[in-house]
Design an enzyme around this catalytic site. Structure first.
Site, PDB file in Angstrom:
ATOM      1  CG  ASN A 199      -6.854  -0.701   2.258  1.00  0.00           C
ATOM      2  OD1 ASN A 199      -6.298  -0.442   1.240  1.00  0.00           O
ATOM      3  ND2 ASN A 199      -6.312  -1.457   3.288  1.00  0.00           N
ATOM      4  CG  HIS A 230      -2.955   3.082   3.192  1.00  0.00           C
ATOM      5  ND1 HIS A 230      -3.638   2.863   1.900  1.00  0.00           N
ATOM      6  CD2 HIS A 230      -2.883   1.825   3.701  1.00  0.00           C
ATOM      7  CE1 HIS A 230      -4.033   1.611   1.666  1.00  0.00           C
ATOM      8  NE2 HIS A 230      -3.748   1.067   3.032  1.00  0.00           N
ATOM      9  CB  CYS A 240      -0.978   0.104   1.188  1.00  0.00           C
ATOM     10  SG  CYS A 240      -1.907  -1.474   1.266  1.00  0.00           S
TER      11      CYS A 240
HETATM   12  O1  UT7 Z   1      -3.528  -1.777   3.557  1.00  0.00           O
HETATM   13  C1  UT7 Z   1      -3.715  -2.853   4.499  1.00  0.00           C
HETATM   14  C2  UT7 Z   1      -3.739  -2.620   5.698  1.00  0.00           C
HETATM   15  N1  UT7 Z   1      -4.457  -3.329   6.642  1.00  0.00           N
HETATM   16  C3  UT7 Z   1      -4.817  -2.474   7.575  1.00  0.00           C
HETATM   17  O2  UT7 Z   1      -4.736  -1.434   7.850  1.00  0.00           O
HETATM   18  C4  UT7 Z   1      -5.726  -3.514   8.746  1.00  0.00           C
HETATM   19  C5  UT7 Z   1      -5.253  -3.194   9.876  1.00  0.00           C
HETATM   20  N2  UT7 Z   1      -6.007  -3.815  10.987  1.00  0.00           N
HETATM   21  C6  UT7 Z   1      -7.363  -3.452  11.259  1.00  0.00           C
HETATM   22  O3  UT7 Z   1      -7.839  -2.541  10.666  1.00  0.00           O
HETATM   23  C7  UT7 Z   1      -8.164  -4.235  12.428  1.00  0.00           C
HETATM   24  O4  UT7 Z   1      -7.107  -4.974  13.130  1.00  0.00           O
HETATM   25  C8  UT7 Z   1      -9.191  -5.008  11.740  1.00  0.00           C
HETATM   26  C9  UT7 Z   1     -10.576  -4.098  11.045  1.00  0.00           C
HETATM   27  C10 UT7 Z   1      -9.031  -5.833  10.448  1.00  0.00           C
HETATM   28  C11 UT7 Z   1     -10.084  -5.882  12.878  1.00  0.00           C
HETATM   29  O5  UT7 Z   1     -10.352  -5.173  13.762  1.00  0.00           O
HETATM   30  P1  UT7 Z   1     -10.164  -5.769  15.321  1.00  0.00           P
HETATM   31  O6  UT7 Z   1     -10.758  -4.618  16.141  1.00  0.00           O
HETATM   32  O7  UT7 Z   1      -8.588  -5.542  15.355  1.00  0.00           O
HETATM   33  O8  UT7 Z   1     -10.861  -6.731  15.265  1.00  0.00           O
HETATM   34  P2  UT7 Z   1     -10.480  -8.216  15.626  1.00  0.00           P
HETATM   35  O9  UT7 Z   1      -9.582  -9.054  14.791  1.00  0.00           O
HETATM   36  O10 UT7 Z   1      -9.734  -8.234  17.105  1.00  0.00           O
HETATM   37  O11 UT7 Z   1     -11.902  -9.074  15.947  1.00  0.00           O
HETATM   38  C12 UT7 Z   1     -12.835  -8.693  17.064  1.00  0.00           C
HETATM   39  C13 UT7 Z   1     -13.800  -9.716  16.650  1.00  0.00           C
HETATM   40  C14 UT7 Z   1     -13.450 -11.201  16.672  1.00  0.00           C
HETATM   41  O12 UT7 Z   1     -14.654 -11.943  17.213  1.00  0.00           O
HETATM   42  P3  UT7 Z   1     -14.210 -12.482  18.600  1.00  0.00           P
HETATM   43  O13 UT7 Z   1     -13.202 -13.393  18.099  1.00  0.00           O
HETATM   44  O14 UT7 Z   1     -14.066 -11.503  19.546  1.00  0.00           O
HETATM   45  O15 UT7 Z   1     -15.615 -12.993  18.938  1.00  0.00           O
HETATM   46  C15 UT7 Z   1     -13.876 -11.265  15.010  1.00  0.00           C
HETATM   47  O16 UT7 Z   1     -14.145 -12.468  14.855  1.00  0.00           O
HETATM   48  O17 UT7 Z   1     -14.687  -9.097  15.539  1.00  0.00           O
HETATM   49  C16 UT7 Z   1     -14.894 -10.367  14.846  1.00  0.00           C
HETATM   50  N3  UT7 Z   1     -14.938  -9.940  13.464  1.00  0.00           N
HETATM   51  C17 UT7 Z   1     -15.942  -9.338  12.620  1.00  0.00           C
HETATM   52  N4  UT7 Z   1     -17.281  -9.439  13.116  1.00  0.00           N
HETATM   53  C18 UT7 Z   1     -17.934  -9.032  12.124  1.00  0.00           C
HETATM   54  C19 UT7 Z   1     -13.709  -9.736  12.468  1.00  0.00           C
HETATM   55  N5  UT7 Z   1     -14.020  -9.273  11.343  1.00  0.00           N
HETATM   56  C20 UT7 Z   1     -15.453  -9.064  11.259  1.00  0.00           C
HETATM   57  C21 UT7 Z   1     -16.663  -8.765  10.654  1.00  0.00           C
HETATM   58  N6  UT7 Z   1     -17.926  -8.884  11.040  1.00  0.00           N
HETATM   59  N7  UT7 Z   1     -16.361  -8.264   9.117  1.00  0.00           N
END
Ligand code: UT7
Length: 327
Positions: A284, A254, A113
């Site tokens: 993104n 970004h 990115c």
């Molecule tokens: O250009 C590439 C660069 N990439 C990025 O900038 C991404 C960087 N990372 C992020 O933006 C975040 O880490 C995410 C948006 C990808 C994830 O957010 P988070 O607050 O870190 O969520 P998490 O991975 O800790 O997940 C929390 C919960 C989980 O459920 P449990 O295990 O707590 O029950 C996930 O399964 O949210 C759940 N989850 C979702 N729920 C509904 C993950 N994706 C989804 C979804 N819808 N799409």
């Protein structure tokens, strides 16, 4: 001699998919996506529309606005994580042919990115070295075509689109490309990748599925990295340039996740209003996200010639980088 961004263009696919629409086919919700990322909509390129097709549309607009023809180009730098072909030939060469840029060299630059930021500094240096007079940078991404639609952790985050700029030499200093920082941390190579299909993890006949080749991300690892490097980049770029945040009209990051920028803004005590966001509408789009944002700002009259704009990016590699441009 000075080097500046002469003109800009972008291409956004018409098909607009809201969070609610996605949640009809996936275990997710508008509430989760908005509250965890800021994203509300993404645009999806139609089947058969390639990365080079979108790149050509964005490039044609930038050429027209810059008062140049394709034959004026000396070099095409294309940044993408989703090339038309695996590995080679370069998608930049496909674009060169489709544009009829018969005097241009062409190559792809792989810097995740951060690709657009890497390309701007490289284009500037090619012009300063006398290799080129006019360089087309085009960042084009078809991320929905490499997304695993069964993986809600990643599928909701990405969209398609392209942004292009023409970088040219200039005899005055009204507009310019200034300091850049380009960095990497390859120890994070496998936190954001397409795993199967390269030489390290080859396809296996009868075994490899599409989802094995799709985009994989350890979201939390990338999140922590992104907050840290965005904070460092803004601080270091201002220090190196002897500027304060008041000298900067906009920070254009970004467009990955609004929470990453909120955290960086808080650490640096910079008002969030300094940051330009459009990830709500496009999600993104990897290396295309910064030129798409700049194009939108240009079309809305949000920046005028001479404004200092600070760009920051991070992504697969892992790579990160920033630059200051005088628009
Ligand atoms: O250009 C590439 C660069 N990439 C990025 O900038 C991404 C960087 N990372 C992020 O933006 C975040 O880490 C995410 C948006 C990808 C994830 O957010 P988070 O607050 O870190 O969520 P998490 O991975 O800790 O997940 C929390 C919960 C989980 O459920 P449990 O295990 O707590 O029950 C996930 O399964 O949210 C759940 N989850 C979702 N729920 C509904 C993950 N994706 C989804 C979804 N819808 N799409």
């Amino acid at each position: 001699m000075n080097v500046y961004i002469r003109s800009i263009g972008a291409y956004i696919p018409e098909n607009r998919v809201t969070n609610d629409e996605l949640s009809k086919t996936m275990d997710t919700s508008d509430e989760w996506i908005k509250s965890h990322t800021g994203i509300e909509v993404r645009h999806i390129a139609a089947d058969g529309v390639t990365t080079s097709d979108m790149a050509v549309s964005a490039a044609k607009l930038a050429l027209e606005r810059g008062g140049l023809t394709a034959e004026d180009l000396d070099m095409i730098i294309l940044t993408t994580a989703t090339p038309d072909y695996i590995g080679f030939p370069a998608t930049a060469c496909v674009v060169q042919d489709k544009l009829g840029a018969k005097n241009a060299g062409a190559f792809d630059m792989v810097a995740g990115c951060t690709g657009f930021i890497y390309a701007v500094d490289n284009a500037k240096n090619m012009i300063l070295a006398g290799t080129a007079k006019h360089v087309l940078i085009v960042s084009s991404e078809s991320l929905t075509k490499i997304s695993n639609m069964e993986d809600r952790d990643t599928a909701v985050l990405f969209g398609d689109g392209a942004g292009a700029v023409i970088v040219s030499e200039s005899s005055n200093d009204e507009s310019s490309i200034e300091n850049a920082i380009l960095k990497s941390d390859g120890s994070g190579a496998e936190v954001l990748m397409r795993k199967i299909g390269g030489v390290k993890y080859p396809f296996e006949d009868g075994k490899t599925t599409f989802n094995d080749t799709a985009l994989y991300m350890d979201g939390q690892a990338v999140y922590k990295f992104a907050v840290k490097v965005n904070t460092e980049l803004i601080k270091e770029l201002l220090e190196r340039s002897n500027l304060s945040i008041d000298d900067i009209s906009w920070i254009v990051p970004h467009q990955a996740n609004i929470r990453i920028l909120q955290a960086a803004a808080k650490r640096l005590r910079i008002p969030l209003e300094k940051f330009y966001f459009n990830l709500m509408e496009y999600a993104n789009t990897s290396s295309a996200s910064i030129p798409i944002a700049l194009n939108e700002m240009y079309e809305k009259g949000e920046m005028k010639r001479g404004d200092k704009i600070l760009l920051t990016g991070f992504g697969a590699g892992l790579t990160y980088g920033g630059t200051i441009i005088k628009w």
